[in-house]
Motif scaffolding. Structure first.
Motif, mmCIF file in Angstrom:
data_model
loop_
_atom_site.group_PDB
_atom_site.id
_atom_site.type_symbol
_atom_site.label_atom_id
_atom_site.label_comp_id
_atom_site.label_asym_id
_atom_site.label_seq_id
_atom_site.Cartn_x
_atom_site.Cartn_y
_atom_site.Cartn_z
ATOM 1 N N GLU A 232 0.942 -1.085 -0.253
ATOM 2 C CA GLU A 232 -0.223 0.411 -0.177
ATOM 3 C C GLU A 232 1.062 1.172 -0.422
ATOM 4 N N HIS A 233 2.128 1.287 0.221
ATOM 5 C CA HIS A 233 2.843 2.633 0.166
ATOM 6 C C HIS A 233 4.183 2.222 -0.916
ATOM 7 N N LEU A 234 4.060 1.219 -1.863
ATOM 8 C CA LEU A 234 5.609 1.523 -2.999
ATOM 9 C C LEU A 234 5.849 2.646 -2.797
ATOM 10 N N GLY A 235 4.903 3.589 -3.094
ATOM 11 C CA GLY A 235 5.859 4.554 -3.673
ATOM 12 C C GLY A 235 6.861 5.222 -2.221
ATOM 13 N N GLU A 236 6.583 4.973 -1.205
ATOM 14 C CA GLU A 236 7.030 6.399 -0.133
ATOM 15 C C GLU A 236 8.588 5.196 -0.327
ATOM 16 N N THR A 237 9.643 5.806 0.740
ATOM 17 C CA THR A 237 10.461 5.411 0.784
ATOM 18 C C THR A 237 10.733 4.755 2.309
ATOM 19 N N VAL A 238 10.339 3.211 2.115
ATOM 20 C CA VAL A 238 10.261 2.040 3.284
ATOM 21 C C VAL A 238 11.565 1.408 3.643
ATOM 22 N N THR A 239 11.789 1.007 4.593
ATOM 23 C CA THR A 239 13.449 0.688 5.340
ATOM 24 C C THR A 239 12.384 -0.849 5.461
ATOM 25 N N LEU A 240 13.575 -1.274 5.614
ATOM 26 C CA LEU A 240 13.411 -2.932 7.187
ATOM 27 C C LEU A 240 12.994 -1.903 8.447
ATOM 28 N N GLU A 241 13.542 -0.934 9.041
ATOM 29 C CA GLU A 241 12.817 -0.839 10.049
ATOM 30 C C GLU A 241 11.106 -0.616 10.321
ATOM 31 N N ASP A 242 10.844 0.061 8.531
ATOM 32 C CA ASP A 242 9.211 0.226 8.951
ATOM 33 C C ASP A 242 8.519 -1.246 8.468
ATOM 34 N N LEU A 243 9.534 -1.849 7.698
ATOM 35 C CA LEU A 243 8.710 -3.076 8.054
ATOM 36 C C LEU A 243 8.742 -4.165 9.327
ATOM 37 N N GLN A 273 8.001 -6.036 -6.154
ATOM 38 C CA GLN A 273 6.475 -5.917 -5.931
ATOM 39 C C GLN A 273 6.830 -4.640 -6.954
ATOM 40 N N ARG A 274 7.570 -3.282 -6.719
ATOM 41 C CA ARG A 274 8.047 -2.171 -7.412
ATOM 42 C C ARG A 274 8.104 -2.268 -8.588
ATOM 43 N N LEU A 275 8.616 -3.360 -9.100
ATOM 44 C CA LEU A 275 8.996 -3.613 -10.615
ATOM 45 C C LEU A 275 7.668 -4.123 -11.381
ATOM 46 N N ALA A 295 5.334 6.618 -8.962
ATOM 47 C CA ALA A 295 4.882 5.646 -8.167
ATOM 48 C C ALA A 295 4.625 4.368 -7.622
ATOM 49 N N ALA A 296 6.016 4.116 -8.213
ATOM 50 C CA ALA A 296 6.786 2.875 -7.763
ATOM 51 C C ALA A 296 7.306 2.738 -6.800
ATOM 52 N N GLY A 297 8.066 3.931 -6.201
ATOM 53 C CA GLY A 297 9.149 3.613 -5.601
ATOM 54 C C GLY A 297 10.603 4.035 -6.255
ATOM 55 N N PHE A 298 10.915 3.660 -7.320
ATOM 56 C CA PHE A 298 11.791 4.165 -7.686
ATOM 57 C C PHE A 298 12.323 5.226 -7.873
ATOM 58 N N GLY A 299 11.798 6.192 -7.506
ATOM 59 C CA GLY A 299 12.157 7.750 -7.122
ATOM 60 C C GLY A 299 12.378 8.036 -8.796
ATOM 61 N N THR A 300 12.988 8.435 -9.483
ATOM 62 C CA THR A 300 14.092 8.996 -10.869
ATOM 63 C C THR A 300 13.323 7.527 -11.989
ATOM 64 N N GLY A 301 12.980 8.374 -12.865
ATOM 65 C CA GLY A 301 13.122 6.983 -14.435
ATOM 66 C C GLY A 301 14.273 6.694 -14.521
ATOM 67 N N THR A 302 15.537 7.082 -14.110
ATOM 68 C CA THR A 302 16.517 7.097 -14.678
ATOM 69 C C THR A 302 17.033 5.838 -13.318
ATOM 70 N N ALA A 303 17.156 5.739 -12.461
ATOM 71 C CA ALA A 303 16.524 4.541 -11.495
ATOM 72 C C ALA A 303 15.494 3.206 -12.339
ATOM 73 N N MET A 304 14.728 3.464 -12.377
ATOM 74 C CA MET A 304 13.611 2.515 -12.883
ATOM 75 C C MET A 304 14.262 2.130 -14.203
ATOM 76 N N ARG A 305 15.423 2.994 -15.216
ATOM 77 C CA ARG A 305 15.684 2.022 -16.497
ATOM 78 C C ARG A 305 16.845 1.311 -15.464
ATOM 79 N N GLN A 306 17.277 1.391 -14.891
ATOM 80 C CA GLN A 306 18.449 0.873 -14.508
ATOM 81 C C GLN A 306 17.863 -0.635 -13.527
#
Length: 327
Positions: A232-243, A273-275, A295-306
Motif C-alpha cells: 500500500e506504500h510502494l511509492g514511499e521510502t520503506v526501510t527494514l525498520e518500517d517493515l 513488487q515495485r518492478l 509511483a512505484a518507489g524507484f524515485g527517478t526514471g533513471t533509477a527505474m531504467r536501471q
C-alpha cells in the motif's frame, strides 16, 4: 557471378505426435527463404518422424510426414520442436524407443537445436549435460530439477553452447533460427529473412520480460501485516525498520521470517513488487516513465531504467512498446 554447386546445408526437423504446427512452420519459413546474393537457396529443409505417416498436432488437423528417421543420417542441422507430450510431467525425462533410435542416427558433426520444450528431448538423450540451455519459462524449473547437470537459464530467448542450441517458448524459435542463419551466413542474409517474415532480426532482452508475476496477496503468515502495508506504500521510502515495526518484531526476526515465507530477503521482495507494479502501469496507462517511477518507489526514471535493464534486459519504453494493451 557463378552459381555454386556446393550441396545445400540440410536442416532436418524431427517431429513427434502432438506437434505444435507453428514451430514446424517457423523452421521451414526461415531456413526455406534464406538465399545468397544470386537468389540460390542456402538450405534444404526436410521433416521426418521416428515413425512416419500421419502425425497428430495440438490443432484440429494432422501433418503427413512420409520421411522416417533415415532422413537424419545426412543432416547438417537437426531441429526438435515441442510436442503435447512434453507438457505431461510423467513424460518428461523419458524418450520413447523410436525417438531414441532416431536420434542415434544423427551424425556426430550435426548441429542440434530445440524449440520450446523440445529441449526435454535433447536433455533426456544426454545431449545437454554440462551445457547452458533454456526452455519455456514455465518449464525451466522442471528442466533444472530433472537434469541438475544442465545450466538452465530461464531469462534468455535462446542459448548456443558448442553447436547445441535451445530456445524459449514457441516464438523464440524465430530468434533461434535467425541466430543460426546469422551464424552461418552473416547479418545481411538473416536480416533479409527477417524482413521477409516481418519480424525483428534481433529482439531486445530475454524471456524474463514475458513472465507474468502478479503481485501476490500476502498469505496468512507472521509478516503478512508488513507485506500488506508495503504494497500500500510502494511509492514511499520503506526501510527494514518500517517493515519490522509493522510486523511487531525485530529486523533480524523479520529478515529470517521473510526468507522462510517468501524465499527472499525483505528488500529484495519489495524490489520485485515495485518492478511488477511499474510493469502493470506501463502496460495499462499512458503515464510518463518518471511519474511511474515515483509511483512505484524507484524515485527517478533513471533509477527505474536501471532496474528494468538488470531484471528484464529492456528499457521501460521498450517494455511498454511490446506490452501496451496486451493485458
Amino acid at each position: 557471378m557463378a552459381v555454386s554447386d556446393e550441396p545445400l546445408h540440410r536442416v532436418v526437423v524431427l517431429v513427434r505426435p502432438g506437434l505444435l504446427p507453428m514451430e514446424l512452420g517457423i523452421v521451414h519459413r526461415l531456413f526455406g527463404t534464406a538465399v545468397d546474393d544470386t537468389g540460390r537457396p542456402l538450405y534444404s529443409v526436410v521433416t521426418c518422424a521416428a515413425e512416419p505417416g500421419e502425425i497428430s498436432t495440438d490443432a484440429d488437423f494432422t501433418v503427413n510426414v512420409p520421411a522416417g528417421p533415415e532422413a537424419l543420417r545426412n543432416a547438417d542441422t537437426v531441429v526438435v520442436p515441442a510436442a503435447v507430450e512434453d507438457y505431461g510431467p510423467q513424460q518428461r525425462g523419458r524418450l520413447s524407443p523410436p525417438v531414441r533410435a532416431a536420434l542415434a542416427q544423427v551424425p556426430a558433426t550435426a548441429r542440434l537445436a530445440s524449440i520450446c520444450t523440445g529441449s526435454f528431448v535433447l536433455a533426456a538423450a544426454g545431449l545437454l549435460a554440462g551445457r547452458r540451455a533454456t526452455t519455456h519459462w514455465k518449464s525451466c524449473p522442471e528442466l533444472s530439477a530433472l537434469y541438475p547437470e544442465i545450466d538452465v537459464d530461464p531469462d534468455v530467448l535462446y542459448t548456443d553452447d558448442r553447436r547445441v542450441l535451445t530456445s524459449a517458448g514457441v516464438a523464440a524459435g524465430i530468434d533461434l533460427c535467425l541466430h543460426m542463419i546469422r551464424s552461418d551466413h552473416g547479418a545481411d542474409v538473416a536480416n533479409t529473412v527477417a524482413r521477409g517474415t516481418v519480424v525483428p532480426p534481433h529482439r531486445e532482452g530475454g524471456q524474463a520480460q514475458y513472465i507474468d508475476r502478479p503481485v501476490p496477496e500476502p498469505a496468512d503468515d507472521s509478516v503478512a501485516a508488513a507485506r500488506v502495508w508495503a504494497l500500500e506504500h510502494l511509492g514511499e521510502t520503506v526501510t527494514l525498520e518500517d517493515l519490522a515495526r509493522r510486523a511487531a518484531t525485530s529486523v533480524r526476526t523479520l529478515t529470517r521470517k521473510f526468507r522462510q515465507e517468501t524465499g527472499m530477503p525483505p528488500m529484495q521482495w519489495l524490489g520485485q513488487q515495485r518492478l511488477q507494479y511499474a510493469r502493470r502501469l506501463l502496460e495499462r496507462t499512458d503515464e510518463p516513465v518518471d511519474r511511474i517511477a515515483a509511483a512505484a518507489g524507484f524515485g527517478t526514471g533513471t533509477a527505474m531504467r536501471q532496474h528494468f535493464r538488470e531484471a528484464l534486459g529492456v528499457s521501460p519504453r521498450a517494455y511498454r512498446n511490446t506490452f501496451r494493451g496486451a493485458g
